[in-house]
Design an enzyme around this catalytic site. Structure first.
Site, PDB file in Angstrom:
ATOM      1  N   CYS A   1      44.067  44.807  38.710  1.00 51.53           N
ATOM      2  CA  CYS A   1      43.440  45.601  37.644  1.00 51.53           C
ATOM      3  C   CYS A   1      43.573  47.063  38.070  1.00 51.53           C
ATOM      4  CB  CYS A   1      42.000  45.163  37.360  1.00 51.53           C
ATOM      5  SG  CYS A   1      40.809  45.449  38.684  1.00 51.53           S
TER       6      CYS A   1
ATOM      7  N   ASP B   1      44.982  43.052  34.199  1.00 47.68           N
ATOM      8  CA  ASP B   1      44.542  43.678  32.953  1.00 47.68           C
ATOM      9  C   ASP B   1      45.486  44.848  32.676  1.00 47.68           C
ATOM     10  OD1 ASP B   1      43.729  45.810  34.551  1.00 47.68           O
ATOM     11  OD2 ASP B   1      41.637  45.786  33.893  1.00 47.68           O
TER      12      ASP B   1
ATOM     13  N   THR C   1      41.565  49.167  39.673  1.00 49.04           N
ATOM     14  CA  THR C   1      41.163  49.375  41.071  1.00 49.04           C
ATOM     15  C   THR C   1      41.367  48.135  41.933  1.00 49.04           C
ATOM     16  OG1 THR C   1      38.941  48.621  40.524  1.00 49.04           O
ATOM     17  CG2 THR C   1      39.344  51.008  40.414  1.00 49.04           C
TER      18      THR C   1
ATOM     19  N   HIS D   1      37.890  31.176  63.149  1.00 51.37           N
ATOM     20  CA  HIS D   1      38.105  31.589  61.754  1.00 51.37           C
ATOM     21  C   HIS D   1      37.814  30.445  60.785  1.00 51.37           C
ATOM     22  CE1 HIS D   1      39.341  35.429  63.060  1.00 51.37           C
ATOM     23  NE2 HIS D   1      40.470  35.030  63.614  1.00 51.37           N
TER      24      HIS D   1
ATOM     25  N   HIS E   1      42.781  35.790  59.284  1.00 47.53           N
ATOM     26  CA  HIS E   1      41.358  35.578  59.574  1.00 47.53           C
ATOM     27  C   HIS E   1      40.604  34.857  58.461  1.00 47.53           C
ATOM     28  CE1 HIS E   1      40.970  38.965  62.812  1.00 47.53           C
ATOM     29  NE2 HIS E   1      42.174  38.424  62.812  1.00 47.53           N
TER      30      HIS E   1
END
Ligand code: RB5
Length: 142
Positions: free
Chosen positions: A64, A7, A66, A133, A97
């Site tokens: 974005c 964004d 954050t 995993h 993992h």
């Protein structure tokens, strides 16, 4: 093929990521956005998640402001494991993992120097293929 989406909060950093991928000779498909004007991050999170989910793209990078909203969006899609990373340790661990198939970052959180190292770590680290995993990843889908 790497699916890219961002964004306005990630637009500037994504330009650096694209330049870096080009320098490395890695192919990408850019799902936008296409400028710094305000847009809605779910639009781009969905496009990239769908491209990875369908197999059109092997993996993806989402940015974005954050990295949070766009990773939450992508993780709504079955089979998508989007990892929000702010350092190389988590980028490596999430490949080893979690077999993460989308890297998410915050354009207002990490600078370009660190971000490009995170990108390289994410793209260059293979899944461990360890039984425990695999079992845990399968449990996410159940
Ligand atoms: C946009 O201002 C911002 O909310 C967005 O980029 C992101 O950080 C949301 O999680």
């Amino acid at each position: 093929m790497i699916a890219l989406g961002c964004d306005h909060g990630g637009y500037e950093l994504m330009q650096e990521v694209k330049k870096h991928l080009e320098e490395r000779g890695l192919e990408y498909r850019d799902f936008g956005c296409n400028g710094p004007e305000s847009v809605d991050y779910p639009v781009y999170g969905k496009k990239v998640a769908q491209a990875v989910q369908s197999g059109e793209c092997e993996n993806g990078i989402l940015i974005c402001g954050t990295g949070i909203g766009i990773s939450i969006t992508a993780n709504k899609f079955k089979g998508i494991r989007a990892a929000l990373c702010t350092d190389c340790f988590t980028a490596e661990a999430t490949r080893l993992h979690n077999n993460a198939n989308i890297l998410a970052m915050g354009g207002r959180v990490v600078g370009p120097g660190l971000a490009l190292k995170i990108v390289d770590t994410f793209l260059d680290t293979p899944f461990s293929n360890d039984e425990r995993h695999i079992r845990r990843i399968n449990m996410i889908e159940d």
